[in-house]
Design a protein around this motif. Structure first.
Motif, PDB file in Angstrom:
ATOM      1  N   GLY A 168       0.823  -1.197   0.000  1.00 10.14           N
ATOM      2  CA  GLY A 168       0.000   0.000   0.000  1.00 10.14           C
ATOM      3  C   GLY A 168       0.857   1.247   0.000  1.00 10.14           C
ATOM      4  O   GLY A 168       2.023   1.212   0.391  1.00 10.14           O
ATOM      5  N   PRO A 169       0.310   2.374  -0.459  1.00  5.68           N
ATOM      6  CA  PRO A 169       1.076   3.622  -0.467  1.00  5.68           C
ATOM      7  C   PRO A 169       1.393   4.086   0.939  1.00  5.68           C
ATOM      8  O   PRO A 169       0.557   3.996   1.842  1.00  5.68           O
ATOM      9  CB  PRO A 169       0.133   4.611  -1.180  1.00  5.68           C
ATOM     10  N   GLY A 170       2.611   4.570   1.150  1.00  5.69           N
ATOM     11  CA  GLY A 170       2.985   5.015   2.488  1.00  5.69           C
ATOM     12  C   GLY A 170       4.401   5.528   2.541  1.00  5.69           C
ATOM     13  O   GLY A 170       4.949   5.983   1.544  1.00  5.69           O
ATOM     14  N   ARG A 171       5.002   5.429   3.725  1.00  7.47           N
ATOM     15  CA  ARG A 171       6.347   5.916   3.963  1.00  7.47           C
ATOM     16  C   ARG A 171       7.097   4.926   4.852  1.00  7.47           C
ATOM     17  O   ARG A 171       6.507   4.320   5.747  1.00  7.47           O
ATOM     18  CB  ARG A 171       6.320   7.285   4.661  1.00  7.47           C
ATOM     19  N   VAL A 172       8.391   4.774   4.597  1.00  6.36           N
ATOM     20  CA  VAL A 172       9.257   3.990   5.472  1.00  6.36           C
ATOM     21  C   VAL A 172       9.942   4.952   6.440  1.00  6.36           C
ATOM     22  O   VAL A 172      10.564   5.932   6.020  1.00  6.36           O
ATOM     23  CB  VAL A 172      10.316   3.206   4.673  1.00  6.36           C
ATOM     24  N   VAL A 173       9.811   4.686   7.730  1.00  8.44           N
ATOM     25  CA  VAL A 173      10.437   5.518   8.754  1.00  8.44           C
ATOM     26  C   VAL A 173      11.609   4.753   9.351  1.00  8.44           C
ATOM     27  O   VAL A 173      11.445   3.619   9.828  1.00  8.44           O
ATOM     28  CB  VAL A 173       9.438   5.883   9.862  1.00  8.44           C
ATOM     29  N   SER A 174      12.794   5.357   9.306  1.00 10.02           N
ATOM     30  CA  SER A 174      14.010   4.742   9.846  1.00 10.02           C
ATOM     31  C   SER A 174      14.267   5.316  11.237  1.00 10.02           C
ATOM     32  O   SER A 174      14.487   6.520  11.378  1.00 10.02           O
ATOM     33  CB  SER A 174      15.209   5.026   8.935  1.00 10.02           C
ATOM     34  N   LEU A 181      15.479   0.381  13.586  1.00  8.84           N
ATOM     35  CA  LEU A 181      14.144  -0.175  13.401  1.00  8.84           C
ATOM     36  C   LEU A 181      13.489   0.560  12.241  1.00  8.84           C
ATOM     37  O   LEU A 181      13.510   1.785  12.197  1.00  8.84           O
ATOM     38  CB  LEU A 181      13.318   0.000  14.673  1.00  8.84           C
ATOM     39  N   TRP A 182      12.914  -0.208  11.304  1.00  7.05           N
ATOM     40  CA  TRP A 182      12.188   0.395  10.188  1.00  7.05           C
ATOM     41  C   TRP A 182      10.720   0.038  10.315  1.00  7.05           C
ATOM     42  O   TRP A 182      10.349  -1.132  10.452  1.00  7.05           O
ATOM     43  CB  TRP A 182      12.719  -0.124   8.854  1.00  7.05           C
ATOM     44  N   ILE A 183       9.874   1.046  10.280  1.00  8.91           N
ATOM     45  CA  ILE A 183       8.431   0.821  10.323  1.00  8.91           C
ATOM     46  C   ILE A 183       7.799   1.403   9.062  1.00  8.91           C
ATOM     47  O   ILE A 183       8.369   2.303   8.420  1.00  8.91           O
ATOM     48  CB  ILE A 183       7.777   1.426  11.581  1.00  8.91           C
ATOM     49  N   TYR A 184       6.616   0.881   8.704  1.00  8.70           N
ATOM     50  CA  TYR A 184       5.918   1.340   7.501  1.00  8.70           C
ATOM     51  C   TYR A 184       4.636   2.044   7.928  1.00  8.70           C
ATOM     52  O   TYR A 184       3.801   1.462   8.628  1.00  8.70           O
ATOM     53  CB  TYR A 184       5.591   0.162   6.589  1.00  8.70           C
ATOM     54  N   ALA A 185       4.499   3.289   7.541  1.00 11.13           N
ATOM     55  CA  ALA A 185       3.302   4.068   7.854  1.00 11.13           C
ATOM     56  C   ALA A 185       2.507   4.293   6.578  1.00 11.13           C
ATOM     57  O   ALA A 185       3.052   4.778   5.584  1.00 11.13           O
ATOM     58  CB  ALA A 185       3.687   5.406   8.479  1.00 11.13           C
ATOM     59  N   TYR A 186       1.235   3.952   6.580  1.00  8.51           N
ATOM     60  CA  TYR A 186       0.395   4.148   5.400  1.00  8.51           C
ATOM     61  C   TYR A 186       0.002   5.625   5.292  1.00  8.51           C
ATOM     62  O   TYR A 186      -0.340   6.267   6.268  1.00  8.51           O
ATOM     63  CB  TYR A 186      -0.834   3.253   5.469  1.00  8.51           C
ATOM     64  N   GLY A 187       0.071   6.152   4.068  1.00  7.61           N
ATOM     65  CA  GLY A 187      -0.135   7.578   3.877  1.00  7.61           C
ATOM     66  C   GLY A 187       1.126   8.323   4.271  1.00  7.61           C
ATOM     67  O   GLY A 187       2.235   7.896   3.974  1.00  7.61           O
TER      68      GLY A 187
END
Length: 216
Positions: A92-98, A155-161
């Motif tokens: 899904g579209p989103g952003r990877v946060v490092s 830690l990498w997390i994925y945030a939608y939008g």
């Protein structure tokens, strides 16, 4: 004047921290690429996009796997090691946060946001019950907990939008509550279930919710 939430930077080209090199590329559906030559990373198996043939994949048992199995979540986490690179993404579209996590740092993340982490970071989870179950099929949901207890890590997390950060003035604590609204007359009240956070600390808020049945 009340401070507005700030947009968290999510681009990262040729970044190095805690002995690991990584790159976050693309726009609508970003891709995280990690060099695991010096340190291993672990991840949910369905987020794997591609890897070099020299990168070895193994499975490691996750603490609390029985509870997550009953809740429809991941029980086994994959780990990548060896000479080469590996890439991850989500559906899904989103952003990877490092998130660079020095020794002793801890963070809590809602389920289905975890993308990958270096092996120095410990991973556990807890089950959230209460009024919030009304929004989750009366089953509740999991909160993933990450702690850099064995050294510096990423830690990498994925945030939608998009992903925004709000800095609270007072250690972050979450409580679930019903915000009641009357519509007047003889019509019933409307209850809106919300999560309230108090500080001090930092909270990340994604601007889009996406439910992926395939992850359950």
């Amino acid at each position: 004047m009340v401070a507005l939430s700030s947009l968290i930077p999510t681009k990262g080209k040729a970044q190095i921290f805690a002995d690991v090199a990584y790159h976050v590329g693309a726009e609508a559906v970003p891709v995280l690429t990690v060099d695991v030559s010096k340190t291993a990373v672990y991840f949910e198996h369905h987020t794997l996009l591609w890897k070099h043939p020299t990168v070895h994949i193994s499975l490691r048992n996750q603490n609390g796997g029985g509870k997550r199995l009953l809740g429809g979540d991941q029980v086994y986490i994959a780990e990548a090691s060896g000479q080469g690179m590996i890439a991850f993404s989500r559906d899904g579209p989103g952003r990877v946060v490092s998130l660079h996590m020095p020794l002793g740092r801890e963070i809590e993340v809602r389920e289905h946001q975890f993308l990958a982490a270096t092996k120095a970071i410990n991973y556990s989870s807890s089950y959230v019950k209460g009024a919030s179950n009304l929004l989750h099929g009366s089953q509740g949901y999991f909160i993933d907990k990450f702690h850099s207890g064995r050294g510096d890590g990423v830690l990498w997390i994925y945030a939608y939008g998009h992903i925004f950060e709000k800095v609270l003035e007072t250690t972050v604590r979450m409580e679930t509550m019903a915000d009641r609204h009357s519509v007047g007359g003889f019509r019933p009240q409307m209850n809106m279930i919300v999560n309230r956070f108090t500080g001090p600390g930092r909270v990340g808020v994604q601007s889009m919710y996406m439910h992926n049945p395939s992850e359950a």
